[in-house]
Design a protein around this motif. Structure first.
Motif: not given
Lengths: 124, 124
Positions: A94-116
């Motif tokens: 529905g809505s996407l917010q991305v803050s590009y904090l620094k330039l990335s040479r390689q993507i390693t991973a995206a992670k989500s910790l689910l909080i009930p």
């Protein structure tokens, strides 16, 4: 075990980011790692912003598909159902917010910790 | 007149979204239309979210490159310089916010209306 996206119904698996039925797409794949969901992705040489750095639109795409896959996996988990059971869950962003904090040479991973935020059905 | 992205320096024109030196990229192009900047883009058949609708990550990419191109064009305009003059302006996105209000069957265009926040040099 397949990635979350491997369980998407065949008619809803054409996403350019993560659909297993989209041969030209990124085929992003997300998995459980303990209580986290993790997406590993190796950019192709053409996925550059400026030479040597990953394209921001690709990072946004990764987060998009990681998020919708995580949403589906979390719903199955909340209902204590396996991801190959029906009815299938499939979400869109529905809505996407991305803050590009620094330039990335390689993507390693995206992670989500689910909080009930509410007790799961099993705890009711 | 070339698109804004056509003026990017050769060594900074490899962006997957808009670089004219990236043969595998989207080659997004942005132009002035009066005081607005406009990007037209025709998605390819594989750029789907679910069948029939445009992939959200592509929409984010379009906004990303439209925005950085617009930033460069606006800076040249503010300095009353042509876009082929030096030094060249080239920007990256710091933060991206996309709200997907409804499913899109086709991208028509991204537009930006530039609102001056300070007098231009010509008015000082």
């Amino acid at each position: 075990m397949p990635a979350f996206q491997g369980y998407y119904p065949e008619n809803l698996a054409h996403c350019y980011g993560c659909g297993h039925n989209n041969a030209h797409g990124h085929q992003i794949k997300t998995f459980w790692e303990d209580d986290e969901t993790v997406t590993h992705f190796q950019p192709r040489p053409e996925h550059t912003a400026i030479p040597g750095f990953v394209y921001g639109g690709l990072l946004a795409s990764l987060i998009d598909c990681h998020g919708t896959g995580t949403a589906a996996a979390a719903m199955y988990k909340a209902e204590n159902r396996s991801m190959d059971s029906l009815p299938a869950f499939r979400f869109v962003t529905g809505s996407l917010q991305v803050s590009y904090l620094k330039l990335s040479r390689q993507i390693t991973a995206a992670k989500s910790l689910l909080i009930p935020t509410s007790p799961s059905k099993g705890e009711e």
